[in-house]
Write a protein that holds these residues in place. Structure first.
Motif, PDB file in Angstrom:
ATOM      1  N   ASP A  65       0.804  -1.487   0.556  1.00 14.76           N
ATOM      2  CA  ASP A  65       0.029   0.414  -0.111  1.00 14.76           C
ATOM      3  C   ASP A  65       0.733   1.484  -0.285  1.00 14.76           C
ATOM      4  O   ASP A  65       0.271   2.589  -0.405  1.00 14.76           O
ATOM      5  CB  ASP A  65      -0.797   0.668   1.167  1.00 14.76           C
ATOM      6  N   ASP A  66       2.181   1.288   0.167  1.00 13.54           N
ATOM      7  CA  ASP A  66       2.435   2.421  -0.346  1.00 13.54           C
ATOM      8  C   ASP A  66       3.205   2.916  -1.170  1.00 13.54           C
ATOM      9  O   ASP A  66       3.017   2.421  -2.464  1.00 13.54           O
ATOM     10  CB  ASP A  66       4.650   1.964   0.263  1.00 13.54           C
ATOM     11  N   PRO A  67       2.879   4.945  -1.053  1.00 12.38           N
ATOM     12  CA  PRO A  67       2.569   4.986  -1.957  1.00 12.38           C
ATOM     13  C   PRO A  67       3.728   5.271  -3.699  1.00 12.38           C
ATOM     14  O   PRO A  67       3.186   5.145  -4.322  1.00 12.38           O
ATOM     15  CB  PRO A  67       2.473   6.558  -1.953  1.00 12.38           C
ATOM     16  N   ASN A  68       5.063   4.587  -3.132  1.00  9.61           N
ATOM     17  CA  ASN A  68       5.971   4.625  -3.950  1.00  9.61           C
ATOM     18  C   ASN A  68       5.725   2.795  -4.510  1.00  9.61           C
ATOM     19  O   ASN A  68       7.092   2.358  -5.362  1.00  9.61           O
ATOM     20  CB  ASN A  68       6.847   4.474  -3.762  1.00  9.61           C
ATOM     21  N   PHE A  69       5.390   1.920  -4.138  1.00  7.73           N
ATOM     22  CA  PHE A  69       5.553   0.733  -4.120  1.00  7.73           C
ATOM     23  C   PHE A  69       5.461   0.131  -5.547  1.00  7.73           C
ATOM     24  O   PHE A  69       6.263  -0.646  -6.070  1.00  7.73           O
ATOM     25  CB  PHE A  69       4.306  -0.750  -3.442  1.00  7.73           C
ATOM     26  N   MET A  70       4.757   0.543  -6.077  1.00  5.56           N
ATOM     27  CA  MET A  70       5.105   0.400  -8.195  1.00  5.56           C
ATOM     28  C   MET A  70       6.242   1.190  -9.230  1.00  5.56           C
ATOM     29  O   MET A  70       6.988   0.629  -9.785  1.00  5.56           O
ATOM     30  CB  MET A  70       3.117   1.051  -8.883  1.00  5.56           C
ATOM     31  N   ALA A  71       6.644   2.092  -8.553  1.00  2.01           N
ATOM     32  CA  ALA A  71       7.849   2.213  -8.352  1.00  2.01           C
ATOM     33  C   ALA A  71       9.219   2.158  -8.228  1.00  2.01           C
ATOM     34  O   ALA A  71       9.776   1.438  -8.668  1.00  2.01           O
ATOM     35  CB  ALA A  71       8.328   3.946  -7.830  1.00  2.01           C
ATOM     36  N   ASN A  72       9.246   1.296  -6.963  1.00  5.76           N
ATOM     37  CA  ASN A  72       9.441   0.901  -6.429  1.00  5.76           C
ATOM     38  C   ASN A  72       9.663  -0.910  -7.129  1.00  5.76           C
ATOM     39  O   ASN A  72      10.980  -1.615  -7.228  1.00  5.76           O
ATOM     40  CB  ASN A  72       9.706   0.599  -5.133  1.00  5.76           C
ATOM     41  N   LEU A  73       8.651  -1.211  -7.271  1.00  4.17           N
ATOM     42  CA  LEU A  73       8.476  -2.731  -8.173  1.00  4.17           C
ATOM     43  C   LEU A  73       8.951  -2.701  -9.100  1.00  4.17           C
ATOM     44  O   LEU A  73       9.593  -3.726  -9.160  1.00  4.17           O
ATOM     45  CB  LEU A  73       6.908  -3.488  -8.324  1.00  4.17           C
ATOM     46  N   GLU A  74       9.380  -1.782 -10.435  1.00  2.56           N
ATOM     47  CA  GLU A  74       9.758  -1.137 -11.847  1.00  2.56           C
ATOM     48  C   GLU A  74      11.313  -1.164 -11.238  1.00  2.56           C
ATOM     49  O   GLU A  74      12.121  -1.918 -12.358  1.00  2.56           O
ATOM     50  CB  GLU A  74       9.469  -0.122 -12.329  1.00  2.56           C
ATOM     51  N   ARG A  75      11.503  -0.301 -10.188  1.00  2.00           N
ATOM     52  CA  ARG A  75      13.374  -0.658 -10.368  1.00  2.00           C
ATOM     53  C   ARG A  75      13.540  -2.024  -9.820  1.00  2.00           C
ATOM     54  O   ARG A  75      14.601  -2.508 -10.352  1.00  2.00           O
ATOM     55  CB  ARG A  75      12.930   0.113  -8.958  1.00  2.00           C
ATOM     56  N   LEU A  76      12.952  -2.883  -8.548  1.00  2.00           N
ATOM     57  CA  LEU A  76      13.471  -4.311  -8.200  1.00  2.00           C
ATOM     58  C   LEU A  76      13.166  -5.572 -10.002  1.00  2.00           C
ATOM     59  O   LEU A  76      14.204  -5.692  -9.863  1.00  2.00           O
ATOM     60  CB  LEU A  76      12.388  -5.163  -7.207  1.00  2.00           C
ATOM     61  N   ARG A  77      12.162  -4.569 -10.304  1.00  2.00           N
ATOM     62  CA  ARG A  77      12.621  -5.698 -11.740  1.00  2.00           C
ATOM     63  C   ARG A  77      12.808  -5.662 -12.531  1.00  2.00           C
ATOM     64  O   ARG A  77      13.821  -6.509 -13.313  1.00  2.00           O
ATOM     65  CB  ARG A  77      11.037  -5.046 -12.720  1.00  2.00           C
ATOM     66  N   PHE A  78      13.218  -4.418 -12.919  1.00  2.00           N
ATOM     67  CA  PHE A  78      14.400  -3.932 -13.440  1.00  2.00           C
ATOM     68  C   PHE A  78      16.258  -4.862 -13.404  1.00  2.00           C
ATOM     69  O   PHE A  78      16.459  -5.402 -13.301  1.00  2.00           O
ATOM     70  CB  PHE A  78      15.113  -2.446 -13.773  1.00  2.00           C
TER      71      PHE A  78
END
Length: 194
Positions: A102-115
């Protein structure tokens, strides 16, 4: 996504390189699943991804990387580079796990983690796996695959309901705690094989 498809210990590959490459593809699919879902479904998908990454990376660190260090030309440097990449991803994974989906940065962090994870997987496949396949026998790769599967069966990415065992809580807690417990499980499993 079928449970059997996401349980590494049930994968049919008997060559460690094939097994780990299949897991890389599965990890890619799981990132997509987390991204597409929301709410409780995203929380559950993210936890499955965290568990698979913990089991996969720890199995590589305990079984594949030590072998690569010994047999590859420049193996120490190749493995050290992979470990540096893994540590970078682990730090982000730990942060994301603490912050929650639910963290507002979750999706941005997910993209960074995926990369980071996918770049790491490509580097492993190019610099470690290709050389390892060329410098090991089929029997050695089968033996490593058996070790990875044994370890992953003892620390499954899908906790088996109703199973009463010493390893039932291996995949609870933070990613770092999971990796520590999985490392212990792998060392025990490999000790039994020796």
């Amino acid at each position: 996504m079928g449970t059997t498809r996401t349980m590494p210990e049930t994968m049919g590959e008997n060559d460690v390189i094939d097994l780990l490459q299949r897991q890389h593809a599965l990890i890619r699919d799981m990132f997509d699943e987390v991204e597409r879902s929301s709410g409780d479904e995203r929380r559950e998908a993210f936890q499955r991804l965290v568990r698979l990454l913990a089991v996969h990376e720890t199995a590589e660190e305990e079984i594949v990387h030590p072998y690569a260090r010994r047999v590859l030309p420049g193996g120490v440097e190749v493995v050290d580079d992979r470990l540096e990449e893994e540590n970078k991803a682990k730090e982000l994974l730990q942060h994301m796990d603490q912050a929650g989906v639910d963290d507002p940065n979750f999706m941005a962090n997910l993209e960074r983690l995926r990369f980071d994870v996918m770049e790491h997987a490509r580097a492993e496949e190019r610099y470690e796996f290709l050389q390892l396949r060329a410098r090991t026998s089929e029997a050695e790769r089968r033996s490593m695959a058996a070790g990875v599967k044994a370890a992953e069966a003892m620390a499954p990415t899908h906790p088996h309901p109703g199973v009463e065992s010493a390893t039932k809580n291996v995949l609870l807690g933070t990613p770092a705690a999971m990796m520590d417990r999985i490392r212990d499980v792998i060392r025990k499993a490999m000790g039994k094989q020796a």
